[in-house]
Design a protein around this motif. Structure first.
Motif, PDB file in Angstrom:
ATOM      1  N   GLU A 249      58.173  40.320 -89.936  1.00  0.00           N
ATOM      2  CA  GLU A 249      58.447  41.011 -91.191  1.00  0.00           C
ATOM      3  C   GLU A 249      58.440  40.051 -92.369  1.00  0.00           C
ATOM      4  OE1 GLU A 249      59.144  44.220 -93.669  1.00  0.00           O
ATOM      5  OE2 GLU A 249      58.557  44.148 -91.557  1.00  0.00           O
ATOM      6  N   PHE A 250      58.984  38.862 -92.135  1.00  0.00           N
ATOM      7  CA  PHE A 250      58.978  37.857 -93.204  1.00  0.00           C
ATOM      8  C   PHE A 250      57.551  37.400 -93.505  1.00  0.00           C
ATOM      9  CE2 PHE A 250      58.972  33.369 -94.451  1.00  0.00           C
ATOM     10  CZ  PHE A 250      59.719  33.433 -95.614  1.00  0.00           C
ATOM     11  N   ILE A 251      56.751  37.222 -92.462  1.00  0.00           N
ATOM     12  CA  ILE A 251      55.352  36.832 -92.662  1.00  0.00           C
ATOM     13  C   ILE A 251      54.604  37.908 -93.442  1.00  0.00           C
ATOM     14  CG2 ILE A 251      53.175  36.322 -91.484  1.00  0.00           C
ATOM     15  CD1 ILE A 251      54.813  35.110 -89.203  1.00  0.00           C
ATOM     16  N   TYR A 252      54.894  39.156 -93.129  1.00  0.00           N
ATOM     17  CA  TYR A 252      54.239  40.274 -93.826  1.00  0.00           C
ATOM     18  C   TYR A 252      54.633  40.299 -95.304  1.00  0.00           C
ATOM     19  CZ  TYR A 252      53.543  45.117 -95.342  1.00  0.00           C
ATOM     20  OH  TYR A 252      53.189  46.239 -96.049  1.00  0.00           O
ATOM     21  N   ARG A 253      55.910  40.141 -95.570  1.00  0.00           N
ATOM     22  CA  ARG A 253      56.365  40.164 -96.961  1.00  0.00           C
ATOM     23  C   ARG A 253      55.876  38.945 -97.750  1.00  0.00           C
ATOM     24  NH1 ARG A 253      61.512  39.605 -97.381  1.00  0.00           N
ATOM     25  NH2 ARG A 253      62.157  39.406 -95.200  1.00  0.00           N
ATOM     26  N   THR A 254      55.743  37.808 -97.070  1.00  0.00           N
ATOM     27  CA  THR A 254      55.180  36.633 -97.724  1.00  0.00           C
ATOM     28  C   THR A 254      53.727  36.861 -98.104  1.00  0.00           C
ATOM     29  OG1 THR A 254      56.679  35.200 -96.453  1.00  0.00           O
ATOM     30  CG2 THR A 254      54.754  34.158 -97.480  1.00  0.00           C
ATOM     31  N   TRP A 255      53.009  37.525 -97.224  1.00  0.00           N
ATOM     32  CA  TRP A 255      51.604  37.848 -97.530  1.00  0.00           C
ATOM     33  C   TRP A 255      51.508  38.819 -98.707  1.00  0.00           C
ATOM     34  CZ3 TRP A 255      48.849  42.542 -97.095  1.00  0.00           C
ATOM     35  CH2 TRP A 255      47.461  42.421 -97.227  1.00  0.00           C
ATOM     36  N   LEU A 256      52.417  39.784 -98.749  1.00  0.00           N
ATOM     37  CA  LEU A 256      52.444  40.716 -99.888  1.00  0.00           C
ATOM     38  C   LEU A 256      52.748  39.976-101.193  1.00  0.00           C
ATOM     39  CD1 LEU A 256      54.273  43.915 -98.548  1.00  0.00           C
ATOM     40  CD2 LEU A 256      51.837  43.595 -98.982  1.00  0.00           C
ATOM     41  N   ARG A 257      53.649  39.001-101.117  1.00  0.00           N
ATOM     42  CA  ARG A 257      53.963  38.219-102.320  1.00  0.00           C
ATOM     43  C   ARG A 257      52.725  37.481-102.832  1.00  0.00           C
ATOM     44  NH1 ARG A 257      56.456  37.397-106.883  1.00  0.00           N
ATOM     45  NH2 ARG A 257      58.382  38.138-105.911  1.00  0.00           N
ATOM     46  N   SER A 258      51.930  36.907-101.921  1.00  0.00           N
ATOM     47  CA  SER A 258      50.713  36.221-102.351  1.00  0.00           C
ATOM     48  C   SER A 258      49.736  37.195-102.982  1.00  0.00           C
ATOM     49  CB  SER A 258      50.068  35.503-101.168  1.00  0.00           C
ATOM     50  OG  SER A 258      49.595  36.430-100.199  1.00  0.00           O
ATOM     51  N   LYS A 259      49.656  38.421-102.477  1.00  0.00           N
ATOM     52  CA  LYS A 259      48.764  39.424-103.056  1.00  0.00           C
ATOM     53  C   LYS A 259      49.263  39.904-104.417  1.00  0.00           C
ATOM     54  CE  LYS A 259      45.778  39.190 -99.901  1.00  0.00           C
ATOM     55  NZ  LYS A 259      44.483  38.540-100.220  1.00  0.00           N
ATOM     56  N   PHE A 260      50.594  39.952-104.567  1.00  0.00           N
ATOM     57  CA  PHE A 260      51.131  40.324-105.880  1.00  0.00           C
ATOM     58  C   PHE A 260      50.827  39.240-106.907  1.00  0.00           C
ATOM     59  CE2 PHE A 260      54.604  40.070-108.998  1.00  0.00           C
ATOM     60  CZ  PHE A 260      54.436  41.305-109.599  1.00  0.00           C
ATOM     61  N   ASP A 261      50.964  37.979-106.517  1.00  0.00           N
ATOM     62  CA  ASP A 261      50.615  36.880-107.427  1.00  0.00           C
ATOM     63  C   ASP A 261      49.142  36.943-107.810  1.00  0.00           C
ATOM     64  OD1 ASP A 261      53.220  36.033-107.236  1.00  0.00           O
ATOM     65  OD2 ASP A 261      52.804  34.511-105.711  1.00  0.00           O
ATOM     66  N   GLU A 262      48.299  37.290-106.861  1.00  0.00           N
ATOM     67  CA  GLU A 262      46.877  37.447-107.154  1.00  0.00           C
ATOM     68  C   GLU A 262      46.647  38.622-108.098  1.00  0.00           C
ATOM     69  OE1 GLU A 262      42.686  38.412-104.749  1.00  0.00           O
ATOM     70  OE2 GLU A 262      44.528  37.935-103.644  1.00  0.00           O
ATOM     71  N   PHE A 263      47.397  39.684-107.900  1.00  0.00           N
ATOM     72  CA  PHE A 263      47.296  40.866-108.762  1.00  0.00           C
ATOM     73  C   PHE A 263      47.685  40.525-110.196  1.00  0.00           C
ATOM     74  CE2 PHE A 263      49.430  45.032-110.005  1.00  0.00           C
ATOM     75  CZ  PHE A 263      48.244  45.604-110.443  1.00  0.00           C
ATOM     76  N   VAL A 264      48.755  39.757-110.352  1.00  0.00           N
ATOM     77  CA  VAL A 264      49.197  39.345-111.683  1.00  0.00           C
ATOM     78  C   VAL A 264      48.131  38.489-112.364  1.00  0.00           C
ATOM     79  CG1 VAL A 264      50.859  37.901-112.911  1.00  0.00           C
ATOM     80  CG2 VAL A 264      51.653  39.510-111.177  1.00  0.00           C
ATOM     81  N   ALA A 265      47.538  37.558-111.621  1.00  0.00           N
ATOM     82  CA  ALA A 265      46.494  36.704-112.188  1.00  0.00           C
ATOM     83  C   ALA A 265      45.282  37.529-112.618  1.00  0.00           C
ATOM     84  CB  ALA A 265      46.083  35.647-111.167  1.00  0.00           C
ATOM     85  N   LEU A 266      44.926  38.547-111.826  1.00  0.00           N
ATOM     86  CA  LEU A 266      43.788  39.406-112.179  1.00  0.00           C
ATOM     87  C   LEU A 266      44.085  40.236-113.419  1.00  0.00           C
ATOM     88  CD1 LEU A 266      42.717  40.606-108.611  1.00  0.00           C
ATOM     89  CD2 LEU A 266      41.500  39.000-110.087  1.00  0.00           C
ATOM     90  N   LEU A 267      45.308  40.731-113.536  1.00  0.00           N
ATOM     91  CA  LEU A 267      45.681  41.501-114.730  1.00  0.00           C
ATOM     92  C   LEU A 267      45.590  40.625-115.985  1.00  0.00           C
ATOM     93  CD1 LEU A 267      48.773  43.583-113.503  1.00  0.00           C
ATOM     94  CD2 LEU A 267      46.426  44.358-113.814  1.00  0.00           C
ATOM     95  N   ILE A 268      46.054  39.387-115.890  1.00  0.00           N
ATOM     96  CA  ILE A 268      45.980  38.483-117.038  1.00  0.00           C
ATOM     97  C   ILE A 268      44.533  38.194-117.389  1.00  0.00           C
ATOM     98  CG2 ILE A 268      46.520  36.147-117.824  1.00  0.00           C
ATOM     99  CD1 ILE A 268      49.083  36.276-116.212  1.00  0.00           C
ATOM    100  N   GLU A 269      43.684  38.030-116.372  1.00  0.00           N
ATOM    101  CA  GLU A 269      42.263  37.785-116.621  1.00  0.00           C
ATOM    102  C   GLU A 269      41.628  38.940-117.372  1.00  0.00           C
ATOM    103  OE1 GLU A 269      38.127  36.886-114.115  1.00  0.00           O
ATOM    104  OE2 GLU A 269      40.042  37.099-113.073  1.00  0.00           O
ATOM    105  N   VAL A 270      41.987  40.158-117.001  1.00  0.00           N
ATOM    106  CA  VAL A 270      41.466  41.335-117.706  1.00  0.00           C
ATOM    107  C   VAL A 270      41.999  41.382-119.131  1.00  0.00           C
ATOM    108  CG1 VAL A 270      41.447  43.860-117.738  1.00  0.00           C
ATOM    109  CG2 VAL A 270      41.129  42.643-115.577  1.00  0.00           C
ATOM    110  N   LEU A 271      43.258  41.021-119.322  1.00  0.00           N
ATOM    111  CA  LEU A 271      43.873  41.105-120.644  1.00  0.00           C
ATOM    112  C   LEU A 271      43.237  40.145-121.644  1.00  0.00           C
ATOM    113  CD1 LEU A 271      47.657  41.465-119.728  1.00  0.00           C
ATOM    114  CD2 LEU A 271      46.246  43.154-120.896  1.00  0.00           C
ATOM    115  N   VAL A 272      42.950  38.922-121.230  1.00  0.00           N
ATOM    116  CA  VAL A 272      42.454  37.910-122.166  1.00  0.00           C
ATOM    117  C   VAL A 272      40.934  37.886-122.253  1.00  0.00           C
ATOM    118  CG1 VAL A 272      44.477  36.476-121.792  1.00  0.00           C
ATOM    119  CG2 VAL A 272      42.425  36.087-120.409  1.00  0.00           C
ATOM    120  N   SER A 273      40.256  38.675-121.421  1.00  0.00           N
ATOM    121  CA  SER A 273      38.789  38.665-121.447  1.00  0.00           C
ATOM    122  C   SER A 273      38.272  39.365-122.704  1.00  0.00           C
ATOM    123  CB  SER A 273      38.236  39.359-120.199  1.00  0.00           C
ATOM    124  OG  SER A 273      36.832  39.505-120.285  1.00  0.00           O
TER     125      SER A 273
END
Length: 589
Positions: free
Chosen positions: A88-112
């Motif tokens: 469960e911890f491994i799963y939630r850690t993987w979700l955290r990495s995907k959320f960080d990726e999601f945040v980076a993608l949103l910022i990329e869209v915002l400043v483009s």
């Protein structure tokens, strides 16, 4: 075979995106849909596809985010081996990495620069929702700082994004608070980066120019953001504040907050609740901390190498928008004295803030009047901020403790300038004014006239006043007289001559003397002169020039092109007279 393995997967269509999103929200069994939806969040994707994927991902992460561990780039807690092997911890850690990726993608869209404005606004609203809810109900300053950092360091202007952020979210007090914190850090980092870049690319001219342009663009963005944060008036008197994140926490939440205190950044600890069960933040505490963060942000910004346009804009608003809200305004003395020492229009613009520090905050500036005297030049009469300058000059010279030599020097200098500058203070050429003035000094030395011109030969005497002397103590103004007032009585502009006549009254009788407001005279122009004087005279037709031909017998104000003399019998003297006459006609027309 290699080309098949390296081929990028085809992005799903709009209908497929809806299905993928519904499956992701319905069951954990479809968690592999998450990476597929993330691939669509890109400035190059169609806006409808980005929006569809965004809605599904936002709904998914909003529910799971409170249970996710800290980001991978944060300081983690020490975990035992059993926790590390927990699925469960491994799963939630993987979700955290995907959320960080999601945040980076949103910022990329915002400043483009390729993102449509409508989509940009929707993405910003979604991003700010994560700022609001992503840190267990507290302000998520880490991802908000990432957004501001990318805005400041983006290679293209993002005025629309900065303006939208200011108009929609700067009304919330916690957004303002963390914006100040981020601007302080970004300004300090930018200053350090610039110093390092100068040392690195000192031998490459192209890289140096690009580094300087990037630096200036970032400074413009920081200035736009920091100057659009609303002022702090009225905060201390309010019992409630509009906040973007939660305004308080219960005792259980406070206990949980202590458990995760080592995992938050220092600025996340600034907004704490009052002791007890009160969930409303203390107005006095917020006001005090906001003023401190406001001060640090502005001081860090003012240490940057500001471009000249930003420099002037800052000086024009500093005394109203910044100084009243600083925790200790006297810390601006170094910045303002350096600006005041530059000279020219920069000194004029710095005078307002410097005057505020001297009169309201006890700043001592021994050479203030010497620097002020040096600003009295013909160019000051055509400066954009001349009206404000003369108002401040009037205030500075009203002190009853002003030494006599200073009062005489300023009076004499202004009187001499009144002879060479136009009454409007708007259409005078600086170089010609200085040149004419210097010629007048030569005449004074040559013919010993009291006026410095060839008009009054009857008044024998020497004017001991040194017009070019920058030190008022050495100007010899006390040994001179105001002969300029007599000359101004015959000025061609009626308002000037009428005003000089008023000086013949006995000004020592204060009961019969009304002090004139400098504002009435400091912002005039030729347009206002014509507006005041022309209606008072009778004209059969609207005048088109200041002087009429009848006032100058033998002169003409119409330029006629000279005709070539085909015979060639014209003498050299006649050609010279003709050339001079043409030049006079051109200047008068």
């Amino acid at each position: 075979m290699a080309s098949i393995l390296t081929k990028k997967p085809k992005k799903p269509k709009l209908k497929e995106l809806k299905t993928l999103g519904q499956q992701l929200l319905s069951s954990r069994a479809h968690i592999n849909n998450l990476p597929l939806l993330l691939t669509v969040i890109s400035p190059s994707s169609p806006p409808q596809h980005v929006l569809e994927s965004l809605l599904s991902l936002q709904s998914f992460f909003t529910t799971v985010l409170p249970d996710l561990p800290p980001s991978s780039n944060s300081k983690k807690r020490r975990l035992d081996d059993s926790a590390k092997d927990d699925p469960e911890f491994i799963y939630r850690t993987w979700l955290r990495s995907k959320f960080d990726e999601f945040v980076a993608l949103l910022i990329e869209v915002l400043v483009s620069p390729d993102t449509e404005e409508t989509l940009r606004e929707i993405v910003l609203d979604s991003f700010m929702e994560f700022v609001k809810l992503g840190n267990r109900g507290r302000f998520y300053s880490a991802i908000y700082h990432k957004l501001l950092r990318n805005i400041v360091h983006s290679a293209t202007p993002v005025d629309f994004l900065s303006g939208m952020l200011a108009s929609k979210y700067f009304k919330y007090i916690d957004v303002r608070y963390f914006t100040f914190i981020s601007m302080e850090k970004l300004a300090e980092t930018l200053d350090t980066t610039n110093i390092h870049a100068d040392k690195t690319v000192s031998g490459d001219g192209d890289n140096t120019d690009r580094s300087r342009e990037s630096m200036e663009l970032s400074i413009h963005k920081i200035h736009y953001i920091i100057s659009h944060i609303p002022p702090l008036e009225g905060i201390a008197g309010n019992s409630e504040h509009e906040m973007w994140s939660g305004s308080g926490s219960s005792s259980k939440e406070e206990h949980d907050g202590k458990e995760h205190s080592k995992l938050r950044k220092a600025e996340d600890k600034q907004l704490k609740t009052d002791k007890g069960d009160n969930d409303v933040l203390s107005p006095a505490t917020i006001c005090k901390k906001m003023k401190l963060k406001f001060t640090k942000a502005w001081i860090s910004f003012l240490r940057l190498p500001l471009p000249i346009d930003v420099y002037k804009e800052v000086l024009a608003t500093l005394h109203q928008a910044v100084i009243p809200h600083l925790s200790n305004p006297i810390i601006l003395c170094d910045f303002l004295t350096r600006s005041y020492d530059i000279g020219g229009v920069v000194s004029v613009m710095a005078l307002s803030s410097l005057f505020v520090l001297m009169t309201k905050h006890g700043l001592e500036y021994p050479n203030f009047y010497e620097k002020l005297y040096a600003l009295l030049a013909p160019s000051i009469f055509i400066a954009k901020h001349r009206a404000k300058f003369f108002e401040l000059l009037d205030s500075c010279l009203k002190s009853p403790l002003l030494p006599a030599y200073l009062a005489a020097a300023f009076t004499k200098k202004l009187s001499r300038l009144a002879l060479s500058v136009p009454p409007s203070g708007a259409l005078e050429d600086v170089d010609e004014s200085v040149k004419d003035d210097s010629k007048g000094e030569d005449v004074v030395k040559g013919d010993n006239s009291g006026t410095g011109t060839n008009i009054s030969h009857k008044r024998i005497g020497i004017d001991h006043f040194k017009n070019e002397e920058s030190n008022p103590m050495k100007s010899n103004a006390m040994r001179s007289s105001l002969w300029e007032m007599h000359t101004l009585r015959h000025h061609y502009c009626p308002p000037v001559s009428r005003f000089v006549l008023s000086l013949e009254n006995d000004l020592t009788v204060r009961s019969k003397t009304t002090e004139m407001d400098i504002k009435d005279f400091s912002s005039g122009s030729y347009a206002t002169i014509f507006g005041d004087e022309v209606p008072l005279a009778f004209y059969k037709a609207t005048p088109t020039c200041l002087f009429s031909e009848s006032e100058f017998p033998g002169w003409t104000f119409k330029f006629e092109e000279s005709k070539e003399n085909d015979t060639g019998n014209t003498s050299a003297a006649e050609n010279d007279v003709s050339t001079k006459r043409q030049r006079i006609e051109i200047e008068c027309s």
